[in-house]
Every structure is written in structure tokens, then in C-alpha cells.
Scaffold this motif. Structure first.
Motif, PDB file in Angstrom:
ATOM      1  N   ALA A   4       0.760  -1.098  -0.077  1.00  0.00           N
ATOM      2  CA  ALA A   4       0.067   0.118   0.116  1.00  0.00           C
ATOM      3  C   ALA A   4       0.910   1.240   0.060  1.00  0.00           C
ATOM      4  CB  ALA A   4      -0.944   0.079   1.353  1.00  0.00           C
ATOM      5  N   ASP A   5       2.091   1.051   0.187  1.00  0.00           N
ATOM      6  CA  ASP A   5       3.001   2.216   0.164  1.00  0.00           C
ATOM      7  C   ASP A   5       3.673   2.482  -1.145  1.00  0.00           C
ATOM      8  OD1 ASP A   5       4.519   0.072   0.743  1.00  0.00           O
ATOM      9  OD2 ASP A   5       5.924   1.103   1.750  1.00  0.00           O
ATOM     10  N   ALA A   6       3.326   1.711  -2.098  1.00  0.00           N
ATOM     11  CA  ALA A   6       3.989   1.775  -3.348  1.00  0.00           C
ATOM     12  C   ALA A   6       3.039   1.211  -4.452  1.00  0.00           C
ATOM     13  CB  ALA A   6       5.143   1.106  -3.728  1.00  0.00           C
ATOM     14  N   GLY A   7       2.702   1.671  -5.702  1.00  0.00           N
ATOM     15  CA  GLY A   7       2.143   1.095  -6.844  1.00  0.00           C
ATOM     16  C   GLY A   7       0.602   1.544  -6.664  1.00  0.00           C
ATOM     17  N   THR A   8       0.323   2.382  -5.961  1.00  0.00           N
ATOM     18  CA  THR A   8      -1.258   2.648  -5.577  1.00  0.00           C
ATOM     19  C   THR A   8      -1.740   3.770  -6.654  1.00  0.00           C
ATOM     20  OG1 THR A   8      -1.072   4.120  -3.990  1.00  0.00           O
ATOM     21  CG2 THR A   8      -1.410   1.831  -3.381  1.00  0.00           C
ATOM     22  N   SER A   9      -2.952   3.598  -7.356  1.00  0.00           N
ATOM     23  CA  SER A   9      -3.468   4.745  -8.368  1.00  0.00           C
ATOM     24  C   SER A   9      -3.584   6.202  -7.749  1.00  0.00           C
ATOM     25  CB  SER A   9      -4.635   4.124  -9.214  1.00  0.00           C
ATOM     26  OG  SER A   9      -5.568   3.813  -8.172  1.00  0.00           O
ATOM     27  N   THR A  10      -3.855   5.945  -6.329  1.00  0.00           N
ATOM     28  CA  THR A  10      -4.056   7.384  -5.655  1.00  0.00           C
ATOM     29  C   THR A  10      -3.183   7.161  -4.428  1.00  0.00           C
ATOM     30  OG1 THR A  10      -5.475   8.711  -4.370  1.00  0.00           O
ATOM     31  CG2 THR A  10      -5.860   6.285  -4.340  1.00  0.00           C
ATOM     32  N   THR A  11      -2.741   8.535  -3.914  1.00  0.00           N
ATOM     33  CA  THR A  11      -2.044   8.402  -2.643  1.00  0.00           C
ATOM     34  C   THR A  11      -2.721   9.439  -1.766  1.00  0.00           C
ATOM     35  OG1 THR A  11      -0.578  10.198  -3.441  1.00  0.00           O
ATOM     36  CG2 THR A  11       0.262   7.948  -3.491  1.00  0.00           C
ATOM     37  N   THR A  12      -4.209   9.605  -2.350  1.00  0.00           N
ATOM     38  CA  THR A  12      -5.012  10.658  -1.405  1.00  0.00           C
ATOM     39  C   THR A  12      -5.690   9.723  -0.423  1.00  0.00           C
ATOM     40  OG1 THR A  12      -4.907  12.241  -3.072  1.00  0.00           O
ATOM     41  CG2 THR A  12      -6.679  12.558  -1.448  1.00  0.00           C
ATOM     42  N   ASN A  13      -5.775  10.451   0.868  1.00  0.00           N
ATOM     43  CA  ASN A  13      -6.558   9.425   1.815  1.00  0.00           C
ATOM     44  C   ASN A  13      -7.904   9.417   1.485  1.00  0.00           C
ATOM     45  OD1 ASN A  13      -6.986   8.208   4.437  1.00  0.00           O
ATOM     46  ND2 ASN A  13      -7.978  10.401   4.943  1.00  0.00           N
ATOM     47  N   ASN A  14      -8.504   8.286   1.694  1.00  0.00           N
ATOM     48  CA  ASN A  14      -9.902   8.041   1.533  1.00  0.00           C
ATOM     49  C   ASN A  14     -10.475   8.281   0.194  1.00  0.00           C
ATOM     50  OD1 ASN A  14     -12.183   7.279   3.010  1.00  0.00           O
ATOM     51  ND2 ASN A  14     -13.009   9.315   3.363  1.00  0.00           N
ATOM     52  N   THR A  15      -9.687   8.066  -0.851  1.00  0.00           N
ATOM     53  CA  THR A  15     -10.088   8.011  -2.133  1.00  0.00           C
ATOM     54  C   THR A  15     -10.016   6.528  -2.797  1.00  0.00           C
ATOM     55  OG1 THR A  15      -7.780   8.605  -2.819  1.00  0.00           O
ATOM     56  CG2 THR A  15      -9.261  10.441  -2.638  1.00  0.00           C
ATOM     57  N   THR A  16     -10.778   6.225  -3.601  1.00  0.00           N
ATOM     58  CA  THR A  16     -10.927   5.058  -4.261  1.00  0.00           C
ATOM     59  C   THR A  16      -9.596   4.424  -4.983  1.00  0.00           C
ATOM     60  OG1 THR A  16     -12.021   5.685  -6.076  1.00  0.00           O
ATOM     61  CG2 THR A  16     -13.291   5.145  -4.667  1.00  0.00           C
ATOM     62  N   LEU A  17      -9.308   3.427  -4.777  1.00  0.00           N
ATOM     63  CA  LEU A  17      -8.090   2.770  -5.551  1.00  0.00           C
ATOM     64  C   LEU A  17      -8.584   2.074  -6.899  1.00  0.00           C
ATOM     65  CD1 LEU A  17      -4.871   1.914  -5.121  1.00  0.00           C
ATOM     66  CD2 LEU A  17      -5.945  -0.318  -4.173  1.00  0.00           C
TER      67      LEU A  17
END
Length: 454
Positions: A4-17
Motif C-alpha cells: 500500500a506504500d507503493a504502486g497505488t493509483s492514488t495517494t490521497t487519503n480516503n479515495t478509491t483505488l
């Protein structure tokens, strides 16, 4: 390798992945299929200051495609090892970290927890191996779930809240077919409800020392204490490889032990640490042992809201500071009044020990005193006691504590290898010649100095 600390389409808290990109190099990306889970990065949800992914237990899932490299006919014969870290939020529904459509014998992988709340499972829709665990909320703490199949046996293990459970089962039937796989769903059975921070799948049964390397990475990253009995045979601290034993924390080189169980066995409780491992593409800059009775957090330079917000840096690869405690009481009602320095009246009974590898340098130590019974109205009543032995009467005394809410903090602390520490919780009232009324300044070279080295 989903983290979860790499490769996520978003890094904004509480937004859809929408996409969770694979870090293994095989491009086995996980993509939203139906309702997308939420990316979380906040002080309440994070696991040991690291971000996580929240699945709602209703229809959140991610599609992985066909994990063909762990199925019959693959290069390594269908052998595999898989691991995951998360926190279950309910126990009355199926909570599968990895799943599939379901219904076809030996073709539908499911790895996670069953709906009776007390069993983990690794199954192919047949040839199941189950593992008895405690309820999801006993404790509701981060888990490391481990599964392995080597063509002869299946192994299933859970590490959670200081406890370790393990089961084995004879199994010679590979996972077969081309069924699609999911993160957080076994179709028509249930969706995972809770947090998932990391999922790792190897297309082989990795070696025992490799398991210890990966377990060290997971344990330190998420604040989970490793077992000292890997094979659950009752013999503690057995040799794994070379000088590495059960209970040791070892870096990615497979030989550097950064927490030596044999030297620290009396302090192998609530083990946590900070460190840098370049081969893991990872730096843990602040850490605690979440959801245990421990009260300590240590940060490199400072403690921030999240690991990513700590901008301090380790100087070198394999710089580590690891600590554990003796499992003594932290309550004011049980303070120690005998083993204390001359100017300290009482101290917390619990003692911590550190192992320092490399040069970590200055840290911030925070103690959460919530509900422990201490009078926290005056930070000057508290001190940090650091000793080269378990005897706190000989400890050096560090003052200058601050209190924010119920958090007691000491900054600029440079702990060195093998030191022991605790907190003084009440000072002896004294003055020069016994005169302490109206005293405005008292500096003495035998107390309160930032160094005791000539």
C-alpha cells in the motif's frame, strides 16, 4: 507484490483505488472489478504509520487475472509461498485475502479466514488446510498470514498480537486450471471486510532463511512480533541457517542479525524497530507495536503522523534500531521504588532493551500514558533513564520531557547497542543543603548534563 506504500493509483487519503500495481516486476497488477476499495493514509487507519487499503466486505474487490505461475505446469511445478498483512474488522463473514470464482475442485484458490471467526484457510476448492486462530478481535491486531505448498505438504501460519499458530497437511495436488483470481473476494461466499496492507506471492516454496528475511521485513514494517518457534515444536530459538535462529530478525542479505533472540530473549515482547533496507525498497522511520499493551513509539529524529511524513534519513543501508521489552507492568500502581537513581523516587516497572546496527543516531521517544494512572500535569516530574545494564539505579538521567495530551516525549535521544531504558515517573524532592524553597536555579555537573563522557 502488492504494497500500500507503493504502486497505488492514488495517494490521497480516503479515495478509491482503481489500480494496485505489482512491485514484483511481473506486472500482475490488481484492478478494480466492481466496487473499488479505499486507499487510506491517516493516523487512525494506518498500520504502524504505513498506509493501507480498506475493503468494505460487501462488493469491494480487485481482479488479478490468472496466477498461472503458481498453478500446475508452471516452471516450478506449481509450488508457491504467499503472505499477507492486514486487520480483520468482522469475524462473522468469509474474509479471503485472495480468492476466485469458486466451485471448481482444485482450481479455485482461497486464502484467508473462514466465516466461523476462528479458522484461517488455504484451499484450492479441495485439499483445504485450516488453522485454528483466535477471534478477529482477540486481539483486533495486524496479522501476518503465511501459506505454502511444495507439492508434498501445505503449511498455514498466523502471527498476530504476540501469538503464533501453525498447521501442516499432506497435499500432493497442485492448484490447476485458468480461473481468475481476486484480492478480497471469493465469489458467492463473501468479500473481505477490513484492511489489507500487503500481499506477496512467490512461485516457489522459498527457503527457511528467505522466509525469515521476508518475515523480518513484514514484522518491522507493521509492528508485529515474530515467533521464536517457527516450526511450533516447542523448542525455542533453533537454528534456521548459519548463525540465524528462530526469533532473530535478519536483513535482506540473509546473515545480518538486527535483533538477536539469544541475546534478547528476556526482552522478546512487543518487538518493533526502525531501519533501512535498500533491497526491500523500504525505510521504516518510526514504529510501535500496534494493538498491544506497549506504550512506546520511536521515530528517526522525530515522530510524525505517518511514516511518509518523516523526512529524516538513515545514513546507510542496514541501519537499524530494534527494541523489545520485559513484559513488566506499565501502570503507576505498580511502579518500582527500589531500583532507581539517587534523585528519582520511582520509575515505570517495564524496561526496554535496544539493539543498534549501524548508526541510527538521534531519535524521539514517545510514551503513551493514557489510562495508566500517572499524574501528567508536570512534565518535569518525568525523566528518561538509560543504563548499560538492567540495573536502573546506575542509569543516566535525561530530563526535558514534554507532554502533549497523554503523550510523554523525549527528543534528541541517541540510544546505542545493548542499552536498557525506562522512564522515571517521580523525582526526589531535594535542594542544596536541603533548602528547596524559592530556589530558582541549580546546576550541578554530576546531574542533568547532556553527556557523562570525559
Amino acid at each position: 507484490w502488492l504494497r500500500a506504500d507503493a504502486g497505488t493509483s492514488t495517494t490521497t487519503n480516503n479515495t478509491t483505488l482503481s489500480t494496485w500495481s505489482d512491485q514484483s516486476g511481473t506486472s500482475t497488477n490488481a484492478t478494480a472489478d466492481g466496487n473499488a476499495p479505499l486507499f487510506l493514509n491517516n493516523t487512525t487507519s494506518n498500520i504502524n504509520f504505513n498506509p493501507t487499503i480498506d475493503f468494505d466486505g460487501a462488493d469491494d474487490r480487485l481482479a488479478l487475472g490468472n496466477l498461472s505461475e503458481i498453478k500446475s505446469g508452471a516452471a516450478n511445478g506449481g509450488d508457491y509461498t504467499m503472505m499477507a498483512v492486514g486487520i480483520r474488522e468482522v469475524g462473522t463473514a468469509d474474509n479471503y485475502i485472495l480468492g476466485s470464482p469458486g466451485g471448481t475442485a482444485n482450481q479455485d484458490l482461497h486464502f484467508g479466514y473462514r466465516d466461523d471467526n476462528v479458522r484461517a484457510t488455504l484451499a484450492h476448492w479441495g485439499n483445504d488446510i485450516n488453522l485454528t486462530t483466535t477471534n478477529h478481535d482477540n486481539p483486533q491486531a495486524p496479522f501476518i498470514l503465511f501459506g505454502e505448498y511444495d507439492g508434498a505438504i501445505s503449511i498455514l501460519q498466523e502471527t498476530r498480537g504476540g501469538a503464533f499458530a501453525r498447521n501442516t497437511r499432506v497435499n500432493t495436488t497442485d492448484l490447476q486450471g485458468t480461473r481468475v483470481n481476486y484480492v478480497a473476494d471469493l465469489e458467492n461466499q463473501g468479500n473481505y471486510n477490513g484492511l489489507i496492507s500487503e500481499v506477496i506471492v512467490f512461485n516457489n516454496d522459498i527457503t527457511d532463511i528467505q522466509k525469515q528475511q521476508v518475515n523480518t521485513y513484514m514484522a518491522l514494517k507493521y509492528g508485529i512480533t515474530l515467533t521464536n518457534n517457527n516450526d511450533n515444536d516447542g523448542n525455542l530459538g533453533e537454528t534456521i541457517s548459519g548463525s540465524v535462529t528462530e526469533g532473530d530478525y535478519v536483513t535482506s542479505d540473509g546473515t545480518t542479525v538486527v535483533w538477536d533472540y539469544s541475546a534478547n530473549d528476556d526482552y522478546h515482547f512487543d518487538v518493533a524497530g526502525i531501519g533501512r533496507d535498500d533491497a526491500s525498497c523500504w525505510q521504516q522511520k518510526q514504529s510501535t507495536a500496534p494493538d498491544t499493551d506497549d506504550v512506546l513509539t520511536i521515530g528517526l529524529g522525530s515522530v510524525e503522523d505517518t511514516n511518509g511524513e518523516n523526512v529524516n534519513i538513515f545514513n546507510d543501508d542496514h541501519d537499524y534500531l530494534i527494541w523489545g521489552n520485559d513484559n513488566a507492568s506499565t501502570l503507576d500502581a505498580n511502579v518500582n521504588t527500589g531500583d532507581v537513581p539517587e534523585t528519582v523516587e520511582e520509575r515505570m516497572r517495564r524496561i526496554w532493551k535496544v539493539q543498534d546496527t549501524g548508526t541510527v543516531g538521534e531519535t524521539e521517544l514517545q510514551f503513551d500514558l493514557t489510562g495508566l494512572g500517572y499524574d501528567i500535569s508536570d512534565p518535569n516530574a518525568f525523566s528518561l533513564l538509560i543504563s548499560d545494564t538492567e540495573t536502573m539505579a546506575d542509569a543516566a538521567i535525561t530530563t526535558g520531557a514534554t507532554i502533549n495530551g497523554n503523550i510523554l516525549s523525549f527528543t534528541g535521544v541517541n540510544l546505542t547497542d545493548g542499552q536498557f531504558f525506562t522512564i522515571g515517573t517521580k523525582n526526589v524532592t531535594c535542594g542544596p543543603g536541603g533548602v528547596n524553597t524559592d530556589i530558582a536555579l541549580w546546576l550541578r555537573a554530576d546531574l542533568g548534563t547532556n553527556t557523562t563522557t570525559d
